[in-house]
Design a protein around this motif. Structure first.
Motif, PDB file in Angstrom:
ATOM      1  N   MET A  78      -0.842  53.907  24.511  1.00 44.39           N
ATOM      2  CA  MET A  78      -1.406  52.262  24.402  1.00 44.39           C
ATOM      3  C   MET A  78      -2.768  52.396  24.947  1.00 44.39           C
ATOM      4  O   MET A  78      -3.398  51.210  24.955  1.00 44.39           O
ATOM      5  N   ARG A  79      -3.351  53.557  25.372  1.00 45.80           N
ATOM      6  CA  ARG A  79      -4.592  53.568  26.102  1.00 45.80           C
ATOM      7  C   ARG A  79      -5.776  53.302  24.797  1.00 45.80           C
ATOM      8  O   ARG A  79      -5.224  53.623  23.870  1.00 45.80           O
TER       9      ARG A  79
ATOM     10  N   GLN B  29      -0.525  43.916  25.348  1.00 44.82           N
ATOM     11  CA  GLN B  29       0.382  43.379  26.359  1.00 44.82           C
ATOM     12  C   GLN B  29       1.409  44.622  26.849  1.00 44.82           C
ATOM     13  O   GLN B  29       1.724  44.576  27.963  1.00 44.82           O
ATOM     14  N   TYR B  30       1.069  45.925  26.320  1.00 41.06           N
ATOM     15  CA  TYR B  30       1.903  47.030  26.688  1.00 41.06           C
ATOM     16  C   TYR B  30       1.234  47.645  28.003  1.00 41.06           C
ATOM     17  O   TYR B  30       0.109  47.574  28.164  1.00 41.06           O
ATOM     18  N   LYS B  31       2.075  48.279  28.694  1.00 41.32           N
ATOM     19  CA  LYS B  31       1.602  49.052  29.941  1.00 41.32           C
ATOM     20  C   LYS B  31       0.738  50.296  29.345  1.00 41.32           C
ATOM     21  O   LYS B  31       1.219  51.105  28.610  1.00 41.32           O
ATOM     22  N   LYS B  32      -0.202  50.351  29.943  1.00 41.99           N
ATOM     23  CA  LYS B  32      -1.351  51.642  29.394  1.00 41.99           C
ATOM     24  C   LYS B  32      -1.113  53.042  30.136  1.00 41.99           C
ATOM     25  O   LYS B  32      -1.348  53.719  29.883  1.00 41.99           O
ATOM     26  N   GLU B  33      -0.566  52.851  31.284  1.00 39.29           N
ATOM     27  CA  GLU B  33      -0.343  53.924  32.226  1.00 39.29           C
ATOM     28  C   GLU B  33       0.457  55.172  31.704  1.00 39.29           C
ATOM     29  O   GLU B  33       0.163  56.160  32.244  1.00 39.29           O
TER      30      GLU B  33
ATOM     31  N   SER C 124       0.205  55.076  15.554  1.00 37.89           N
ATOM     32  CA  SER C 124      -0.480  53.648  16.004  1.00 37.89           C
ATOM     33  C   SER C 124      -0.503  53.853  17.637  1.00 37.89           C
ATOM     34  O   SER C 124      -0.597  54.976  17.961  1.00 37.89           O
ATOM     35  N   GLY C 125      -1.047  52.826  18.208  1.00 37.00           N
ATOM     36  CA  GLY C 125      -1.363  52.685  19.320  1.00 37.00           C
ATOM     37  C   GLY C 125      -1.647  50.874  19.943  1.00 37.00           C
ATOM     38  O   GLY C 125      -1.420  50.267  19.104  1.00 37.00           O
TER      39      GLY C 125
END
Length: 459
Positions: free
Chosen positions: A119-120, A132-136, A162-163
């Motif tokens: 999700m980065r 809204q998703y956590k990126k780490e 996707s991402g």
């Protein structure tokens, strides 16, 4: 796969390669002969009917005939792999494997999986559902590899990545290379596709980027950042010059209707070299959700009409994720045709429905696809409300067309939110706004459905 199915796939692949070797000399008659040949090896009734429609289109000079010839002329030879992976492995071989899997297990696998390994992202677009998703955390390559390996055993050879921004994680190139018998359809902002990266895609031959735009330069830069439009226009030119097939994706908002349904916009995409386009609709989730950004029911209907017209007039394949419910018998989420696995491993009904009951890290793909939650979603599909005798397939979605269904299913199965603030869509102002929108779209779409889609109502 038995020996006969293997032999048939080899024969079809040989025919496809023969056609591609004809280069610009390909004729309509040769296209028809190939389609007739493929039909003889296809046992699925739906695909046989689709082939018949394609043959009819060639005879009548449909614009997609020119698209087919352009593909033969312009794509790099390595991208024959993508065509084989789609038409042989996913469509011909895959559908047979999925039907065999259903006979053995009682479960028909979906034809597509959407995976968001990261999700980065290097951009900060307003209204992005991934915000809204956590990126780490990224989904590990080992888990992505396991998902695809298990999926191919079921007959799934088509994957949407996707991402986040998928090209942010360059290690994913290892996945595309290892699974070179699968097709990868990648949604991207396009900004990381420099010439070196494009050369890597040429080497792979099984990856097609879908580049996101908002319409004009002003509209794109306003949502995505100054200079983004000009940059992605250059990326499209580089992809075309290297023979890499690509497409575009657009999110329809209340601000860009005029541009994205104009002939000048679709003609520009064709000129740039796009072979496919996806139209999505703004959903009030993600970064700063805003009901006012949703296109009005009237504008949604204008989009529907534009896409239908282009299919008969333009040499490009265009899909509308919400208005094409008649082509898919309604909603395709919940594992019926696809589902979404996010970077944390949560298995969601679709990329816009941020709720789950299972995580792929602790279960097999078959286990998560056959969950009671997904089965219940499928039992409700195609969705309809209590006032309708038959479903209106122009109202396919349980988020914006039947929001009461989403609330009911989430509550019944105690589905957990997979990202921050996901539950806002179930209660409060957002929920009230979606209820109002669904009522207005019902008023707009019902007469359109009843008067123009009789052939789908009879099925």
């Amino acid at each position: 796969m038995n020996k006969m199915e293997s032999f048939k796939s080899i024969v079809i692949e040989a025919g496809l390669n023969k056609l591609l070797n004809l280069s610009s000399r390909v004729t309509n008659e040769e296209l028809i002969n190939l389609l007739v040949w493929v039909k003889r090896f296809t046992r699925n009734k739906k695909y046989r009917e689709t082939i018949d429609q394609a043959i009819k289109g060639v005879k009548e000079g449909h614009p997609w005939v020119e698209l087919s010839k352009r593909i033969v002329r312009e794509w790099h030879p390595n991208y024959r792999r993508l065509l084989v992976n789609i038409f042989v492995n996913s469509v011909f071989l895959g559908v047979n494997l999925r039907e065999d899997f259903e006979q053995e297990t009682g479960f028909l696998p979906p034809s597509i999986l959407v995976i968001s390994p990261t999700m980065r992202c290097n951009l900060f677009c307003q209204g992005c559902y991934a915000y809204q998703y956590k990126k780490e955390n990224d989904l590990s390559l080992e888990i992505v590899d396991r998902i695809i390996t298990e999926a191919k055993e079921m007959g799934i050879y088509f994957y949407t990545i996707s991402g986040g921004e998928p090209f942010f994680n360059k290690d994913l190139l290892k996945i595309y290379n290892k699974h070179n018998d699968a097709a990868f359809h990648i949604y991207t902002n396009g900004t990381l596709l420099d010439k070196d990266y494009i050369n890597k895609l040429v080497d792979l031959g099984n990856v097609i980027p879908l580049i996101s735009l908002e319409g004009s330069e002003e509209e794109t830069d306003k949502r995505r950042g100054k200079g983004i439009y000009e940059k992605v226009m250059g990326v499209m030119d580089n992809l075309k010059s290297q023979g890499v097939p690509f497409g575009f994706s657009v999110t329809h908002t209340s601000l860009n209707t005029k541009t994205i349904i104009s002939d000048s916009f679709i003609d520009l995409m064709i000129k740039k070299g796009a072979v496919i386009g996806w139209y999505f609709q703004y959903i009030p989730i993600g970064r700063d959700p805003d009901l006012n950004l949703m296109p009005s029911p009237e504008d949604r209907n204008l989009r529907r009409k534009a896409v239908l017209r282009w299919r008969n007039e333009k040499p490009i394949v265009v899909y509308d994720f919400w208005n094409d419910g008649h082509l898919t018998n309604g909603c395709i989420a919940g594992g019926r045709k696809y589902c979404h696995i996010n970077n944390n491993g949560d298995v969601e009904p679709c990329v816009f429905t941020h709720f789950a009951v299972d995580n792929i890290k602790g279960k097999t793909l078959k286990e998560v696809l056959t969950s009671p939650f997904f089965k219940a979603i499928q039992n409700h599909q195609p969705f309809k409300d209590d006032t309708e005798k038959k479903p209106n397939l122009l109202r396919p979605c349980m988020i914006i067309d039947h929001p009461e269904k989403l609330r009911e299913l989430v509550k019944q199965f105690n589905a957990y939110p997979t990202c921050e603030e996901a539950e806002e869509i179930l209660d409060g102002n957002l929920a009230l706004g979606l209820d109002s929108y669904s009522r207005e779209w019902k008023k707009t779409s019902t007469p359109v459905w009843e008067n123009n889609y009789q052939q789908y109502q009879e099925k």
